[in-house]
Design a protein around this motif. Structure first.
Motif, PDB file in Angstrom:
ATOM      1  N   GLN A   1       0.836  -1.196   0.000  1.00 51.74           N
ATOM      2  CA  GLN A   1       0.000   0.000   0.000  1.00 51.74           C
ATOM      3  C   GLN A   1       0.875   1.252   0.000  1.00 51.74           C
ATOM      4  OE1 GLN A   1      -2.714   0.359   3.247  1.00 51.74           O
ATOM      5  NE2 GLN A   1      -3.929   1.865   2.200  1.00 51.74           N
TER       6      GLN A   1
ATOM      7  N   GLN B   1      -7.978   5.591  -3.248  1.00 52.51           N
ATOM      8  CA  GLN B   1      -8.971   4.578  -3.550  1.00 52.51           C
ATOM      9  C   GLN B   1      -9.822   4.355  -2.307  1.00 52.51           C
ATOM     10  OE1 GLN B   1      -7.241   0.802  -4.515  1.00 52.51           O
ATOM     11  NE2 GLN B   1      -9.117   0.016  -5.379  1.00 52.51           N
ATOM     12  N   ASP B   2     -11.126   4.338  -2.470  1.00 44.94           N
ATOM     13  CA  ASP B   2     -12.033   4.029  -1.370  1.00 44.94           C
ATOM     14  C   ASP B   2     -12.273   2.527  -1.346  1.00 44.94           C
ATOM     15  OD1 ASP B   2     -12.292   6.670  -0.654  1.00 44.94           O
ATOM     16  OD2 ASP B   2     -14.133   6.972  -1.780  1.00 44.94           O
ATOM     17  N   LEU B   3     -12.106   1.930  -0.177  1.00 44.74           N
ATOM     18  CA  LEU B   3     -12.342   0.505   0.000  1.00 44.74           C
ATOM     19  C   LEU B   3     -13.300   0.295   1.146  1.00 44.74           C
ATOM     20  CD1 LEU B   3      -8.670  -0.794  -0.188  1.00 44.74           C
ATOM     21  CD2 LEU B   3     -10.383  -0.891  -1.986  1.00 44.74           C
TER      22      LEU B   3
ATOM     23  N   GLN C   1      -6.138  -5.821   6.644  1.00 50.40           N
ATOM     24  CA  GLN C   1      -7.110  -5.030   5.899  1.00 50.40           C
ATOM     25  C   GLN C   1      -6.831  -3.530   5.904  1.00 50.40           C
ATOM     26  OE1 GLN C   1     -11.275  -6.372   6.312  1.00 50.40           O
ATOM     27  NE2 GLN C   1     -10.475  -7.762   7.865  1.00 50.40           N
TER      28      GLN C   1
ATOM     29  N   ASP D   1      -4.127   5.026   6.816  1.00 51.66           N
ATOM     30  CA  ASP D   1      -5.392   4.887   6.075  1.00 51.66           C
ATOM     31  C   ASP D   1      -6.427   5.840   6.658  1.00 51.66           C
ATOM     32  OD1 ASP D   1      -4.315   2.912   4.506  1.00 51.66           O
ATOM     33  OD2 ASP D   1      -5.469   1.268   5.385  1.00 51.66           O
TER      34      ASP D   1
END
Length: 76
Positions: free
Chosen positions: A8, A16-18, A57, A62
């Motif tokens: 990452q 990017q949206d996850l 995850q 983030d």
């Protein structure tokens, strides 16, 4: 072997949206406020505890934009 967080970081210039599903209970995530200077501050993953169930995850840095479909970008 490259970790998820290492991969990452190499692509950190992409946004990017996850959606991440978290199990009930303690997640082992420390949330911090990131002061971006020009833009409003944001909730970010500050660090992960060794026993975190979210270790594969999310990574430190983030941004957390929603929890249970509620926008938390401007919450402190």
């Amino acid at each position: 072997m490259t970790s998820f967080c290492g991969q990452q970081r190499m692509a950190s210039y992409y946004t990017q949206d996850l959606a991440v599903l978290a199990p009930p209970g303690k997640l082992g995530i420390v949330i911090e406020m990131e002061d971006t200077g020009c833009t409003p501050s944001a909730n970010v993953v500050g660090r992960l505890r060794i026993s975190s169930v979210m270790a594969n995850q999310v990574c430190p840095g983030d941004r957390i934009v929603a929890i249970d479909d509620e926008d938390v970008r401007h919450m402190s």
